[in-house]
Design a protein around this motif. Structure first.
Motif, PDB file in Angstrom:
ATOM      1  N   ASN A   5     -17.429 -36.360  61.326  1.00  0.00           N
ATOM      2  CA  ASN A   5     -18.247 -37.549  61.621  1.00  0.00           C
ATOM      3  C   ASN A   5     -17.558 -38.813  61.108  1.00  0.00           C
ATOM      4  OD1 ASN A   5     -21.151 -35.595  60.950  1.00  0.00           O
ATOM      5  ND2 ASN A   5     -20.630 -36.455  62.925  1.00  0.00           N
ATOM      6  N   ALA A   6     -17.086 -38.750  59.869  1.00  0.00           N
ATOM      7  CA  ALA A   6     -16.456 -39.943  59.268  1.00  0.00           C
ATOM      8  C   ALA A   6     -15.243 -40.378  60.081  1.00  0.00           C
ATOM      9  CB  ALA A   6     -16.063 -39.652  57.825  1.00  0.00           C
ATOM     10  N   THR A   7     -14.451 -39.410  60.558  1.00  0.00           N
ATOM     11  CA  THR A   7     -13.263 -39.803  61.336  1.00  0.00           C
ATOM     12  C   THR A   7     -13.687 -40.431  62.655  1.00  0.00           C
ATOM     13  OG1 THR A   7     -12.949 -37.626  62.430  1.00  0.00           O
ATOM     14  CG2 THR A   7     -11.797 -37.996  60.331  1.00  0.00           C
ATOM     15  N   LYS A   8     -14.721 -39.888  63.286  1.00  0.00           N
ATOM     16  CA  LYS A   8     -15.126 -40.438  64.590  1.00  0.00           C
ATOM     17  C   LYS A   8     -15.882 -41.770  64.425  1.00  0.00           C
ATOM     18  CE  LYS A   8     -13.081 -37.699  67.389  1.00  0.00           C
ATOM     19  NZ  LYS A   8     -12.108 -38.146  68.395  1.00  0.00           N
ATOM     20  N   ALA A  22     -20.312 -37.707  67.708  1.00  0.00           N
ATOM     21  CA  ALA A  22     -20.203 -37.518  66.258  1.00  0.00           C
ATOM     22  C   ALA A  22     -19.806 -38.817  65.542  1.00  0.00           C
ATOM     23  CB  ALA A  22     -19.198 -36.407  65.950  1.00  0.00           C
ATOM     24  N   GLY A  23     -19.425 -39.824  66.308  1.00  0.00           N
ATOM     25  CA  GLY A  23     -19.118 -41.135  65.729  1.00  0.00           C
ATOM     26  C   GLY A  23     -20.313 -42.071  65.786  1.00  0.00           C
ATOM     27  N   ARG A  24     -21.449 -41.536  66.254  1.00  0.00           N
ATOM     28  CA  ARG A  24     -22.692 -42.323  66.317  1.00  0.00           C
ATOM     29  C   ARG A  24     -23.780 -41.692  65.474  1.00  0.00           C
ATOM     30  NH1 ARG A  24     -23.185 -45.192  71.563  1.00  0.00           N
ATOM     31  NH2 ARG A  24     -25.399 -45.076  71.198  1.00  0.00           N
ATOM     32  N   GLN A  25     -23.744 -40.343  65.406  1.00  0.00           N
ATOM     33  CA  GLN A  25     -24.801 -39.608  64.710  1.00  0.00           C
ATOM     34  C   GLN A  25     -24.179 -38.521  63.833  1.00  0.00           C
ATOM     35  OE1 GLN A  25     -26.682 -38.044  68.189  1.00  0.00           O
ATOM     36  NE2 GLN A  25     -27.284 -40.056  68.937  1.00  0.00           N
ATOM     37  N   THR A  54      -5.034 -36.459  61.700  1.00  0.00           N
ATOM     38  CA  THR A  54      -4.899 -36.502  63.169  1.00  0.00           C
ATOM     39  C   THR A  54      -5.788 -37.581  63.777  1.00  0.00           C
ATOM     40  OG1 THR A  54      -4.559 -34.107  63.094  1.00  0.00           O
ATOM     41  CG2 THR A  54      -4.975 -35.071  65.269  1.00  0.00           C
ATOM     42  N   ASN A  55      -7.081 -37.516  63.449  1.00  0.00           N
ATOM     43  CA  ASN A  55      -8.046 -38.382  64.155  1.00  0.00           C
ATOM     44  C   ASN A  55      -7.922 -39.850  63.769  1.00  0.00           C
ATOM     45  OD1 ASN A  55      -8.792 -35.783  64.739  1.00  0.00           O
ATOM     46  ND2 ASN A  55     -10.906 -35.949  64.054  1.00  0.00           N
ATOM     47  N   LEU A  56      -7.556 -40.111  62.519  1.00  0.00           N
ATOM     48  CA  LEU A  56      -7.452 -41.505  62.087  1.00  0.00           C
ATOM     49  C   LEU A  56      -6.001 -41.970  61.957  1.00  0.00           C
ATOM     50  CD1 LEU A  56     -10.344 -41.727  59.484  1.00  0.00           C
ATOM     51  CD2 LEU A  56     -10.249 -42.774  61.741  1.00  0.00           C
ATOM     52  N   LYS A  57      -5.239 -41.272  61.094  1.00  0.00           N
ATOM     53  CA  LYS A  57      -3.868 -41.750  60.871  1.00  0.00           C
ATOM     54  C   LYS A  57      -3.022 -41.600  62.128  1.00  0.00           C
ATOM     55  CE  LYS A  57      -2.133 -40.828  56.703  1.00  0.00           C
ATOM     56  NZ  LYS A  57      -1.888 -39.981  55.490  1.00  0.00           N
ATOM     57  N   THR A 110     -11.326 -49.499  75.204  1.00  0.00           N
ATOM     58  CA  THR A 110     -12.563 -48.768  75.522  1.00  0.00           C
ATOM     59  C   THR A 110     -12.708 -47.531  74.651  1.00  0.00           C
ATOM     60  OG1 THR A 110     -12.346 -49.427  77.848  1.00  0.00           O
ATOM     61  CG2 THR A 110     -13.840 -47.607  77.376  1.00  0.00           C
ATOM     62  N   ASN A 111     -13.879 -47.395  74.063  1.00  0.00           N
ATOM     63  CA  ASN A 111     -14.208 -46.170  73.331  1.00  0.00           C
ATOM     64  C   ASN A 111     -14.985 -45.251  74.273  1.00  0.00           C
ATOM     65  OD1 ASN A 111     -14.890 -44.305  71.326  1.00  0.00           O
ATOM     66  ND2 ASN A 111     -16.684 -45.474  70.665  1.00  0.00           N
ATOM     67  N   VAL A 112     -14.422 -44.094  74.578  1.00  0.00           N
ATOM     68  CA  VAL A 112     -15.138 -43.126  75.415  1.00  0.00           C
ATOM     69  C   VAL A 112     -15.664 -42.036  74.476  1.00  0.00           C
ATOM     70  CG1 VAL A 112     -14.945 -41.449  77.300  1.00  0.00           C
ATOM     71  CG2 VAL A 112     -13.769 -43.655  77.457  1.00  0.00           C
ATOM     72  N   ALA A 113     -16.979 -41.987  74.344  1.00  0.00           N
ATOM     73  CA  ALA A 113     -17.612 -41.141  73.322  1.00  0.00           C
ATOM     74  C   ALA A 113     -18.463 -40.050  73.966  1.00  0.00           C
ATOM     75  CB  ALA A 113     -18.470 -42.013  72.412  1.00  0.00           C
ATOM     76  N   PRO A 114     -17.919 -38.851  74.099  1.00  0.00           N
ATOM     77  CA  PRO A 114     -18.700 -37.779  74.712  1.00  0.00           C
ATOM     78  C   PRO A 114     -19.485 -36.949  73.696  1.00  0.00           C
ATOM     79  CG  PRO A 114     -16.337 -37.249  74.756  1.00  0.00           C
ATOM     80  CD  PRO A 114     -16.510 -38.464  73.892  1.00  0.00           C
ATOM     81  N   GLY A 115     -20.549 -36.335  74.198  1.00  0.00           N
ATOM     82  CA  GLY A 115     -21.244 -35.300  73.431  1.00  0.00           C
ATOM     83  C   GLY A 115     -20.479 -33.999  73.599  1.00  0.00           C
ATOM     84  N   ALA A 116     -21.193 -32.890  73.699  1.00  0.00           N
ATOM     85  CA  ALA A 116     -20.531 -31.578  73.741  1.00  0.00           C
ATOM     86  C   ALA A 116     -19.674 -31.422  75.004  1.00  0.00           C
ATOM     87  CB  ALA A 116     -21.591 -30.489  73.693  1.00  0.00           C
ATOM     88  N   VAL A 117     -18.386 -31.183  74.796  1.00  0.00           N
ATOM     89  CA  VAL A 117     -17.449 -30.947  75.905  1.00  0.00           C
ATOM     90  C   VAL A 117     -16.828 -29.573  75.691  1.00  0.00           C
ATOM     91  CG1 VAL A 117     -15.486 -31.853  77.200  1.00  0.00           C
ATOM     92  CG2 VAL A 117     -16.771 -33.395  75.686  1.00  0.00           C
TER      93      VAL A 117
END
Ligand code: 8X3
Length: 256
Positions: free
Chosen positions: A156-159, A144-147, A113-116, A181-188
């Motif tokens: 994490n790997a997918t993000k 999760a794509g930063r830390q 889902t997240n990558l393919k 644009t990459n919109v990267a949120p923490g806990a939502v």
């Protein structure tokens, strides 16, 4: 971009951030192409948004199935519908287990889902957008794509992958008017944790206990901010967290 009368293609549109984007964009006069596996939810959303003066096309489809997305892309082309905005929102997390004990099916679902899924949709929709004088791709990344955090490995790997793909798209679309644009949120607080914990509500609620997490509207505001910039401004990344959360490991919870 001036939003009125533009067209947005949104994946994962039946809930959470995707649904909120659909609502806020419809309010601003943006025509919608909404994708989700959940047809009933899409139908209800279309009904709810029918009070706005926009065209809404809904597609019950799975981003992990290339043939399904290809069929939609062909139909859009045949009807001369070209999205100015692509919101790659469909994504999920499954499980919170160590790499030596996790369920391989959970991994497959996240990677698919997240990558393919993001790649399939992008491969089929971007060629239509490339000729436009004003176009924008929003990729939903994550803290999760930063830390990396314990149990997050494959999510994490997918993000991290989404962040890499965001940069790659910016490079590959060099010389065009398509912004990325990459919109990267923490806990939502959305269905995210219920899905991660396979419907275990106690575990899911625990993720957001003792502090105020972001909500779908907060993230949508950041997306709108990026979209509303003038043609010459490309915001390549927005990283937002709840005030209580500073890293994946530092969330300040009031005593319960
Ligand atoms: C969701 C953020 O930290 O719960 O993408 O994985 S986190």
């Amino acid at each position: 971009m001036k939003l009125k009368n533009k067209t947005a293609f949104i994946t994962g549109a039946s809930a959470g951030i995707g649904k909120r984007c659909a609502k806020e964009l419809a309010k601003r006069g943006v025509n919608l192409i909404l994708l989700s596996r959940r047809k009933e939810k899409l139908k209800k959303l279309k009904e709810k948004l029918s009070k706005y003066d926009v065209t809404i096309n809904i597609y019950a489809a799975d981003v992990t199935q290339y043939a399904q997305i290809e069929k939609i892309a062909k139909e859009l082309q045949a009807r001369s519908i070209v999205p100015n905005i692509l919101i790659n929102n469909a994504g999920l997390s499954q499980g919170l287990d160590a790499i030596d004990t996790a369920n391989v099916k959970d991994w497959d679902r996240m990677i698919d889902t997240n990558l393919k899924g993001l790649l399939y949709v992008s491969r089929l929709i971007i060629p239509m957008m490339k000729e436009l004088q004003d176009a924008h791709i929003i990729n939903l990344g994550s803290i999760a794509g930063r830390q990396v955090y314990a149990g997050g490995s494959v999510y994490n790997a997918t993000k991290f992958g989404v962040h890499a793909l965001n940069d790659a798209m910016n490079i590959d679309l060099f010389g065009t008017k398509v912004k990325v644009t990459n919109v990267a949120p923490g806990a939502v607080e959305t269905e995210f944790s219920m899905v991660r914990f396979h419907g275990d509500k106690t575990k899911a609620d625990g993720v957001y206990a003792g502090y105020t997490p972001l909500n779908a509207k907060d993230v949508t505001e950041s997306i709108l901010f990026a979209l509303k910039q003038p043609t010459h401004v490309n915001i390549q990344e927005i990283f937002l967290t709840p005030t209580a959360q500073r890293t994946t490991y530092l969330t300040h919870r009031e005593t319960l």
